[in-house]
Design a protein around this motif. Structure first.
Motif, PDB file in Angstrom:
ATOM      1  N   SER A 275       0.897  -1.395  -0.020  1.00 49.13           N
ATOM      2  CA  SER A 275       0.196   0.211  -0.062  1.00 49.13           C
ATOM      3  C   SER A 275       0.978   1.448  -0.176  1.00 49.13           C
ATOM      4  O   SER A 275       2.018   1.482   0.952  1.00 49.13           O
ATOM      5  N   ILE A 276       0.605   2.339  -0.792  1.00 44.83           N
ATOM      6  CA  ILE A 276       1.286   3.239  -0.880  1.00 44.83           C
ATOM      7  C   ILE A 276       0.647   4.399  -1.184  1.00 44.83           C
ATOM      8  O   ILE A 276      -0.091   4.975  -1.381  1.00 44.83           O
TER       9      ILE A 276
ATOM     10  N   HIS B 133      -1.789   9.409   5.228  1.00 41.64           N
ATOM     11  CA  HIS B 133      -2.651  10.142   4.978  1.00 41.64           C
ATOM     12  C   HIS B 133      -3.300   9.006   3.523  1.00 41.64           C
ATOM     13  O   HIS B 133      -2.860   8.244   3.342  1.00 41.64           O
ATOM     14  N   GLU B 134      -4.379   9.933   3.414  1.00 36.87           N
ATOM     15  CA  GLU B 134      -5.152   8.760   2.262  1.00 36.87           C
ATOM     16  C   GLU B 134      -5.091   9.626   1.652  1.00 36.87           C
ATOM     17  O   GLU B 134      -5.391  10.981   1.107  1.00 36.87           O
ATOM     18  N   PRO B 135      -5.255   9.026   0.443  1.00 36.12           N
ATOM     19  CA  PRO B 135      -5.659   7.906  -0.367  1.00 36.12           C
ATOM     20  C   PRO B 135      -4.867   7.261  -0.617  1.00 36.12           C
ATOM     21  O   PRO B 135      -3.966   7.702  -1.277  1.00 36.12           O
ATOM     22  N   ARG B 136      -5.113   5.975  -0.342  1.00 42.52           N
ATOM     23  CA  ARG B 136      -3.817   4.919  -0.711  1.00 42.52           C
ATOM     24  C   ARG B 136      -4.300   4.927  -1.700  1.00 42.52           C
ATOM     25  O   ARG B 136      -5.431   4.125  -2.447  1.00 42.52           O
ATOM     26  N   ILE B 137      -2.746   3.766  -2.396  1.00 41.89           N
ATOM     27  CA  ILE B 137      -2.914   2.780  -3.861  1.00 41.89           C
ATOM     28  C   ILE B 137      -2.503   1.745  -3.371  1.00 41.89           C
ATOM     29  O   ILE B 137      -1.522   1.258  -2.408  1.00 41.89           O
ATOM     30  N   VAL B 138      -3.358   0.714  -3.577  1.00 46.27           N
ATOM     31  CA  VAL B 138      -3.032  -1.145  -3.704  1.00 46.27           C
ATOM     32  C   VAL B 138      -1.779  -2.141  -4.898  1.00 46.27           C
ATOM     33  O   VAL B 138      -3.211  -1.514  -5.971  1.00 46.27           O
ATOM     34  N   GLU B 139      -1.004  -1.827  -4.691  1.00 42.54           N
ATOM     35  CA  GLU B 139      -0.601  -2.467  -5.757  1.00 42.54           C
ATOM     36  C   GLU B 139       0.074  -4.068  -5.818  1.00 42.54           C
ATOM     37  O   GLU B 139       0.309  -3.993  -4.641  1.00 42.54           O
TER      38      GLU B 139
ATOM     39  N   MET C  16       1.966  -5.096 -11.079  1.00 42.05           N
ATOM     40  CA  MET C  16       0.982  -4.022 -12.042  1.00 42.05           C
ATOM     41  C   MET C  16      -0.321  -3.080 -10.760  1.00 42.05           C
ATOM     42  O   MET C  16      -0.484  -3.992  -9.597  1.00 42.05           O
ATOM     43  N   LYS C  17      -0.329  -1.989 -10.862  1.00 43.62           N
ATOM     44  CA  LYS C  17      -1.580  -1.750 -10.254  1.00 43.62           C
ATOM     45  C   LYS C  17      -2.778  -2.464  -9.912  1.00 43.62           C
ATOM     46  O   LYS C  17      -3.909  -1.911 -10.522  1.00 43.62           O
ATOM     47  N   LYS C  18      -3.777  -2.921  -9.123  1.00 42.78           N
ATOM     48  CA  LYS C  18      -4.628  -3.823  -8.345  1.00 42.78           C
ATOM     49  C   LYS C  18      -5.716  -1.962  -8.543  1.00 42.78           C
ATOM     50  O   LYS C  18      -6.636  -2.847  -9.329  1.00 42.78           O
ATOM     51  N   LYS C  19      -5.216  -1.157  -7.236  1.00 43.28           N
ATOM     52  CA  LYS C  19      -6.684  -0.656  -7.471  1.00 43.28           C
ATOM     53  C   LYS C  19      -6.728   0.837  -6.598  1.00 43.28           C
ATOM     54  O   LYS C  19      -5.343   0.718  -5.539  1.00 43.28           O
TER      55      LYS C  19
END
Length: 390
Positions: free
Chosen positions: A13-14, A270-276, A281-284
């Motif tokens: 998570s980024i 902090h949000e939003p997070r990016i889940v990869e 590949m980036k998932k969502k």
């Protein structure tokens, strides 16, 4: 924010930043114990001695420690203290290289409950910048929920062991600093975090990381101190543990890593997070999914190609009735588009668009029929005037 659901194997998570609440306890030894100059060992919970330093009595010098108690395992406590770099004892508490154990130093001992106490402390400068950055309460713990009394008591005990009984009368400082950072914070299991960042040179530079050793499970931070001087610092991770990789700011700016539970004890992501995925590949993006903020890790997410194919199917299904009308084929124009079994909607926006297009088709059909009727009526009038002029 708690640590639940932040990471899973092979998923990272980024986060776009974090707000750090730094709570620290300080022992201002300065010139109080001159000429005594004990040797400091900064010991990590895994048993690694991160730093060795002779504490010369000087103005504005102090030791700083975490505001919560730390433990060390029996195995790590039994590790031998490494020998001084020059092989010589520099003070009465210096490393003598004769097999002294960590549990025999001023920083590790066994508690009455059978666990091992660890006081992880390191030097700091109590200068004007420190006093400006931190809110300081000298000798008074004003918030025992942030500055745990056990941590303060064990820190004071370690200082007595290090400097002697006089250290018991030196008041501790309870210090708090709030810092908003825009550094990305990469969260996940150590192996996945390093693999993910290693594949992204721009992210490495943003995190101030010089190099990554994925096989050795470590990295080298690219650091710069307050004087603009460059330095490097090596970090090692423990396999199977969750970490947060981020850029540390302050007097030293460099890539840094902390165990997830430790990071969350003093910072808010902090949000939003990016889940990869860890390997590409980036998932969502879980930006505004407030009803379900946690990533769906158990089910297989559709691939990017499948999502594009679904969108294309929806667009074709929406556009097909209009194309039929253009070609003059009057086939099921009045049937609701949403009943088309071949139409798969990605979300509500295409569904609404389809309904609007269906209504538009109906309006155009009625206008065509009215136009045809008027044409027939006009043609009839013309025929009447031609064949029956009077």
């Amino acid at each position: 924010m708690n640590g639940e659901g932040l990471s899973a194997p092979h998923i990272v998570s980024i986060y776009p930043g974090f707000t750090e609440h730094t709570y620290r306890i300080v022992f201002p030894f300065e010139e109080r114990f001159s000429p005594h100059a004990p040797q400091l060992l900064t010991i990590l919970p895994v048993g690694t001695v991160e730093n060795e330093k002779v504490l010369e009595p000087k103005k504005e010098k102090g030791l700083i420690a975490y505001a919560y108690p730390q433990d060390i395992s029996d195995e790590a406590a039994e590790l031998a203290v490494p020998q001084s770099k020059d092989g010589n004892a520099e003070s009465d508490t210096a490393t003598d290289g004769k097999g002294r154990k960590l549990c025999e130093t001023a920083f590790v001992w066994r508690r009455q409950d059978g666990t091992n106490a660890l006081v992880q402390t390191w030097p700091t400068n109590l200068n004007e910048k420190f006093r400006k950055d931190f809110e300081i309460s000298e000798g008074v713990n004003q918030d025992s929920t942030k500055f745990l009394p056990q941590a303060a008591s064990e820190f004071q005990e370690a200082m007595v062991q290090l400097f002697g009984p006089a250290a018991d009368s030196c008041p501790l400082w309870f210090c708090h600093k709030r810092l908003i950072s825009t550094s990305p914070a990469v969260v996940g299991f150590g192996e996945d975090v390093l693999s993910h960042v290693n594949e992204r040179p721009e992210l490495m530079r943003e995190l101030s990381i010089a190099s990554i050793d994925t096989e050795g499970l470590g990295f080298v931070a690219d650091g710069t101190n307050g004087k603009g001087e460059k330095f490097e610092k090596h970090f090692r991770l423990t396999a199977g543990e969750e970490y947060v990789l981020y850029r540390k700011t302050g007097w030293d700016t460099m890539g840094c890593i902390k165990p997830l539970h430790q990071f969350l004890s003093e910072a808010d992501l902090h949000e939003p997070r990016i889940v990869e995925e860890a390997h590409g590949m980036k998932k969502k993006i879980a930006a505004t999914l407030t009803e379900n903020p946690e990533p769906v890790l158990g089910a297989a997410a559709p691939s990017l190609a499948a999502q594009q194919a679904t969108q294309l199917t929806a667009q074709q299904a929406i556009q097909s009735p209009i194309a039929k009308e253009t070609a003059g084929v009057d086939e099921r124009l009045s049937a609701p588009l949403v009943e088309n079994p071949n139409c798969v909607f990605v979300d509500d926006a295409p569904r609404q668009a389809a309904q609007l297009d269906t209504q538009a088709v109906g309006h155009r059909r009625r206008r065509v029929l009215v136009g045809l009727c008027l044409c027939v009526l006009c043609l009839g009038l013309i025929l009447l005037l031609v064949y029956f002029p009077k």
